[in-house]
Design an enzyme around this catalytic site. Structure first.
Site, PDB file in Angstrom:
ATOM      1  N   THR A 135       0.820  -1.212   0.000  1.00 27.50           N
ATOM      2  CA  THR A 135       0.000   0.000   0.000  1.00 27.50           C
ATOM      3  C   THR A 135       0.858   1.267   0.000  1.00 27.50           C
ATOM      4  OG1 THR A 135      -1.537   1.250   1.387  1.00 27.50           O
ATOM      5  CG2 THR A 135      -0.091  -0.250   2.535  1.00 27.50           C
ATOM      6  N   ASP A 136       0.267   2.365  -0.468  1.00 28.26           N
ATOM      7  CA  ASP A 136       0.963   3.659  -0.389  1.00 28.26           C
ATOM      8  C   ASP A 136       1.012   4.186   1.049  1.00 28.26           C
ATOM      9  OD1 ASP A 136      -1.724   4.327  -0.088  1.00 28.26           O
ATOM     10  OD2 ASP A 136      -1.747   5.890  -1.626  1.00 28.26           O
ATOM     11  N   GLU A 137       0.212   3.579   1.946  1.00 34.98           N
ATOM     12  CA  GLU A 137       0.164   4.108   3.319  1.00 34.98           C
ATOM     13  C   GLU A 137       1.489   3.922   4.068  1.00 34.98           C
ATOM     14  OE1 GLU A 137      -3.318   3.424   5.622  1.00 34.98           O
ATOM     15  OE2 GLU A 137      -4.645   3.653   3.908  1.00 34.98           O
ATOM     16  N   TYR A 160      -2.143  -0.433  10.940  1.00 37.74           N
ATOM     17  CA  TYR A 160      -2.227  -1.114   9.632  1.00 37.74           C
ATOM     18  C   TYR A 160      -0.993  -0.797   8.792  1.00 37.74           C
ATOM     19  CZ  TYR A 160      -3.371  -1.605   4.657  1.00 37.74           C
ATOM     20  OH  TYR A 160      -3.319  -1.898   3.309  1.00 37.74           O
ATOM     21  N   LYS A 164       2.074  -3.192   7.382  1.00 38.24           N
ATOM     22  CA  LYS A 164       2.388  -3.377   5.962  1.00 38.24           C
ATOM     23  C   LYS A 164       3.836  -2.948   5.682  1.00 38.24           C
ATOM     24  CE  LYS A 164       0.067  -4.539   2.948  1.00 38.24           C
ATOM     25  NZ  LYS A 164      -0.302  -5.885   2.384  1.00 38.24           N
TER      26      LYS A 164
HETATM   27  P1  NAD Z   1      -9.577  -7.375   1.883  1.00 38.19           P
HETATM   28  O1  NAD Z   1      -9.645  -7.100   3.348  1.00 38.19           O
HETATM   29  O2  NAD Z   1     -10.767  -7.116   1.028  1.00 38.19           O
HETATM   30  O3  NAD Z   1      -9.177  -8.899   1.643  1.00 38.19           O
HETATM   31  C1  NAD Z   1      -8.186  -9.547   2.390  1.00 38.19           C
HETATM   32  C2  NAD Z   1      -8.329 -11.040   2.169  1.00 38.19           C
HETATM   33  O4  NAD Z   1      -7.306 -11.703   2.932  1.00 38.19           O
HETATM   34  C3  NAD Z   1      -9.667 -11.612   2.645  1.00 38.19           C
HETATM   35  O5  NAD Z   1     -10.207 -12.488   1.683  1.00 38.19           O
HETATM   36  C4  NAD Z   1      -9.311 -12.354   3.929  1.00 38.19           C
HETATM   37  O6  NAD Z   1     -10.155 -13.472   4.182  1.00 38.19           O
HETATM   38  C5  NAD Z   1      -7.873 -12.790   3.632  1.00 38.19           C
HETATM   39  N1  NAD Z   1      -7.105 -13.033   4.859  1.00 38.19           N
HETATM   40  C6  NAD Z   1      -7.017 -12.207   5.940  1.00 38.19           C
HETATM   41  N2  NAD Z   1      -6.250 -12.769   6.889  1.00 38.19           N
HETATM   42  C7  NAD Z   1      -5.822 -13.962   6.390  1.00 38.19           C
HETATM   43  C8  NAD Z   1      -4.994 -14.990   6.903  1.00 38.19           C
HETATM   44  N3  NAD Z   1      -4.461 -14.909   8.127  1.00 38.19           N
HETATM   45  N4  NAD Z   1      -4.749 -16.071   6.126  1.00 38.19           N
HETATM   46  C9  NAD Z   1      -5.294 -16.161   4.874  1.00 38.19           C
HETATM   47  N5  NAD Z   1      -6.106 -15.229   4.359  1.00 38.19           N
HETATM   48  C10 NAD Z   1      -6.372 -14.131   5.102  1.00 38.19           C
HETATM   49  O7  NAD Z   1      -8.315  -6.568   1.363  1.00 38.19           O
HETATM   50  P2  NAD Z   1      -8.097  -5.795  -0.016  1.00 38.19           P
HETATM   51  O8  NAD Z   1      -8.631  -4.434   0.122  1.00 38.19           O
HETATM   52  O9  NAD Z   1      -8.526  -6.652  -1.125  1.00 38.19           O
HETATM   53  O10 NAD Z   1      -6.504  -5.685  -0.017  1.00 38.19           O
HETATM   54  C11 NAD Z   1      -5.709  -6.745  -0.543  1.00 38.19           C
HETATM   55  C12 NAD Z   1      -4.240  -6.389  -0.383  1.00 38.19           C
HETATM   56  O11 NAD Z   1      -3.968  -5.204  -1.102  1.00 38.19           O
HETATM   57  C13 NAD Z   1      -3.825  -6.135   1.060  1.00 38.19           C
HETATM   58  O12 NAD Z   1      -2.537  -6.674   1.228  1.00 38.19           O
HETATM   59  C14 NAD Z   1      -3.798  -4.620   1.170  1.00 38.19           C
HETATM   60  O13 NAD Z   1      -2.865  -4.206   2.119  1.00 38.19           O
HETATM   61  C15 NAD Z   1      -3.387  -4.230  -0.236  1.00 38.19           C
HETATM   62  N6  NAD Z   1      -3.879  -2.908  -0.691  1.00 38.19           N
HETATM   63  C16 NAD Z   1      -5.206  -2.579  -0.595  1.00 38.19           C
HETATM   64  C17 NAD Z   1      -5.651  -1.368  -1.103  1.00 38.19           C
HETATM   65  C18 NAD Z   1      -7.105  -0.960  -1.056  1.00 38.19           C
HETATM   66  O14 NAD Z   1      -7.437   0.168  -1.413  1.00 38.19           O
HETATM   67  N7  NAD Z   1      -8.020  -1.826  -0.666  1.00 38.19           N
HETATM   68  C19 NAD Z   1      -4.728  -0.480  -1.681  1.00 38.19           C
HETATM   69  C20 NAD Z   1      -3.380  -0.845  -1.730  1.00 38.19           C
HETATM   70  C21 NAD Z   1      -2.969  -2.073  -1.258  1.00 38.19           C
HETATM   71  O1  DAU Z   2      -4.217   3.947   0.428  1.00 37.29           O
HETATM   72  C1  DAU Z   2      -4.422   2.573   0.319  1.00 37.29           C
HETATM   73  C2  DAU Z   2      -5.292   2.088   1.460  1.00 37.29           C
HETATM   74  O2  DAU Z   2      -6.623   2.520   1.186  1.00 37.29           O
HETATM   75  C3  DAU Z   2      -5.250   0.573   1.626  1.00 37.29           C
HETATM   76  O3  DAU Z   2      -3.953   0.178   1.949  1.00 37.29           O
HETATM   77  C4  DAU Z   2      -6.232   0.130   2.709  1.00 37.29           C
HETATM   78  O4  DAU Z   2      -6.250  -1.280   2.820  1.00 37.29           O
HETATM   79  C5  DAU Z   2      -7.613   0.628   2.342  1.00 37.29           C
HETATM   80  O5  DAU Z   2      -8.545   0.287   3.354  1.00 37.29           O
HETATM   81  C6  DAU Z   2      -7.606   2.141   2.128  1.00 37.29           C
HETATM   82  O6  DAU Z   2      -7.369   2.808   3.376  1.00 37.29           O
HETATM   83  P1  DAU Z   2      -8.181   4.150   3.800  1.00 37.29           P
HETATM   84  O7  DAU Z   2      -8.132   4.270   5.262  1.00 37.29           O
HETATM   85  O8  DAU Z   2      -7.731   5.296   2.983  1.00 37.29           O
HETATM   86  O9  DAU Z   2      -9.663   3.714   3.293  1.00 37.29           O
HETATM   87  P2  DAU Z   2     -11.095   3.965   3.953  1.00 37.29           P
HETATM   88  O10 DAU Z   2     -12.122   3.601   2.921  1.00 37.29           O
HETATM   89  O11 DAU Z   2     -11.219   3.335   5.294  1.00 37.29           O
HETATM   90  O12 DAU Z   2     -11.122   5.533   4.144  1.00 37.29           O
HETATM   91  C7  DAU Z   2     -10.984   6.418   3.049  1.00 37.29           C
HETATM   92  C8  DAU Z   2     -11.010   7.835   3.590  1.00 37.29           C
HETATM   93  O13 DAU Z   2     -12.327   8.106   4.083  1.00 37.29           O
HETATM   94  C9  DAU Z   2     -10.082   8.046   4.773  1.00 37.29           C
HETATM   95  O14 DAU Z   2      -9.551   9.370   4.716  1.00 37.29           O
HETATM   96  C10 DAU Z   2     -10.981   7.906   5.986  1.00 37.29           C
HETATM   97  C11 DAU Z   2     -12.310   8.410   5.493  1.00 37.29           C
HETATM   98  N1  DAU Z   2     -13.506   7.761   6.055  1.00 37.29           N
HETATM   99  C12 DAU Z   2     -13.562   6.400   6.101  1.00 37.29           C
HETATM  100  C13 DAU Z   2     -14.680   5.762   6.601  1.00 37.29           C
HETATM  101  C14 DAU Z   2     -14.733   4.247   6.698  1.00 37.29           C
HETATM  102  C15 DAU Z   2     -14.570   8.541   6.479  1.00 37.29           C
HETATM  103  O15 DAU Z   2     -14.534   9.776   6.408  1.00 37.29           O
HETATM  104  N2  DAU Z   2     -15.671   7.910   6.986  1.00 37.29           N
HETATM  105  C16 DAU Z   2     -15.779   6.555   7.076  1.00 37.29           C
HETATM  106  O16 DAU Z   2     -16.820   6.028   7.573  1.00 37.29           O
END
Ligand code: NAD
Ligand code: DAU
Length: 353
Positions: A135-137, A160, A164
């Protein structure tokens, strides 16, 4: 490569990656290893679950003995590692879950790959690959200007992002210390179909449908850089196939939006789709207590990926958001099963006999 292990394939991004690989590479066996936590949903994959090259394995990456046994048995050629605890708010409540899955789980996978591939430091391994999706975080938070590049120093703030960042460091350490053929990408915020409705965009779609408040943290001034999930999956395919060992790529949409503006745009689209008067959904916007340690701004510079490997995002945000809304309104059953918890029975009905 004949066998690719994708971890976390029942999650949001993982399911798009699994679908892309299963359809695009019919001669490669794709193994989806997932624990099926609350975020794992096999209903994300019903369209490909019968394909011959798709295999599902239920299991926990934190269980080292299980992971080692699986690698010994299947002799995977490559790993694309997405399994993680992914929600920042949950990490604030329960950091240890994030340490276990995101750090220990990743190290277990690295150890298992090292054991079967037997890398030699200094020798380039070209027929194996350990691809870590991050992630970019990990880069922390930006002020008003600037962007994250691949050389930006790590500065994670939430449990989180700290977990990561730690997993990224372990992946690089296994490349540097043992010669494991590793690659990492760091992506910005994804949105699109199958997004679990705890995250900002699907949460608000669901709440608008149900006429419930739209909780905006703080003043809604925080900025995120949004990328359509299928564009991320395509980028993962490109990086997986073309990146050099030990390299890192940033993936992002050059698409920065303040949270409040995202939700205003979403409200407009929802009003149009639901046949409501313009301005109806905006009345649901409710400013609530800010997230602890809330990063102000993320912005990804993906020039390296675009110049070196030729990837670029395909969708404008307005178009992608409308497509996303259409998907949620068409797939009401998916949303209903997720919000009611019924999706968690799918594994027992479909697989556990
Ligand atoms: P998600 O939470 O939707 O999915 C995570 C999956 O991992 C789920 O299916 C869960 O069952 C599985 N999992 C969790 N713990 C596990 C364990 N101990 N063993 C096996 N499986 C397990 O997540 P996502 O949003 O699809 O993100 C996927 C990846 O991409 C993550 O590594 C996240 O850090 C990264 N990422 C997400 C975003 C985003 O915006 N969602 C952006 C950048 C990077
Ligand atoms: O940047 C990549 C990341 O983006 C991934 O690594 C994470 O797995 C993914 O969950 C996401 O993280 P964020 O914290 O940015 O996503 P989220 O949807 O939780 O929140 C997006 C923005 O909205 C953040 O600034 C927090 C805000 N927010 C979120 C929720 C859930 C609100 O204002 N209200 C809310 O109820």
């Amino acid at each position: 490569m004949n066998k690719i292990l994708i971890t976390g394939g029942a999650g949001f991004i993982g399911s798009h990656v699994v679908r892309l690989f299963v359809n695009k590479y019919p001669n490669i066996n794709i193994y989806n290893l997932d624990k099926l936590t609350y975020a794992g949903n096999l209903m994300n994959l019903t369209d490909i679950e019968q394909k011959e090259n798709y295999h599902f394995v239920k299991g926990d990456i934190v269980d080292a003995a299980f992971v080692n046994e699986l690698f010994e048995k299947e002799q995977f050629d490559a790993v694309i590692h997405l399994a993680a605890e992914s929600h920042v708010d949950r990490s604030i409540e329960n950091p240890l879950d994030f340490v276990m899955t995101n750090i220990i789980g990743t190290v277990n996978l690295l150890n298992a790959a090292k054991k079967i591939w037997k890398p030699v430091l200094g020798a380039t391994m070209t027929d194996k690959r350990f691809y870590h999706v991050s992630t970019d975080e990990v880069y922390g938070s930006l002020g008003e200007t600037g962007m994250f590049t691949e050389t930006t120093a790590y500065d994670p703030h939430s449990p989180y992002s700290a977990s990561k960042a730690s997993s990224d460091h372990f992946v690089r350490a296994y490349g540097d210390t043992y010669g494991l053929p590793v690659v990492i990408s760091n992506c910005s915020n994804n949105y699109g179909p199958y997004h679990f409705p705890e995250k900002l965009i699907p949460l608000c779609i669901n709440n608008i449908k149900n006429n419930k408040p739209l909780p905006i943290y703080g003043k809604g001034e925080n900025v995120r850089d949004w990328l359509f999930v299928e564009d991320h999956a395509r980028a993962i395919d490109v990086v997986f196939h073309s990146a050099k060992n030990n390299s890192t790529y940033n993936i992002g949409g050059h698409n920065e939006w303040k949270n409040i503006d995202v939700i205003r745009l979403l409200c407009k689209i929802m009003d149009k789709k639901l046949g409501h008067a313009d301005g109806t959904s905006e009345q649901l916007i409710t400013f609530v207590k800010d997230r602890a340690g809330h990063d102000l701004r993320y912005a990804i510079d993906s020039t390296k990926l675009q110049n070196e490997l030729g990837w670029k995002p395909s969708l404008q945000f307005e178009e992608g958001l409308e497509k996303t809304v259409d998907w949620y309104l068409t797939n009401e059953e998916w949303l209903e099963r997720v919000t009611s918890g019924a999706y968690q029975d799918y594994y027992n009905k479909q697989y556990a006999h």
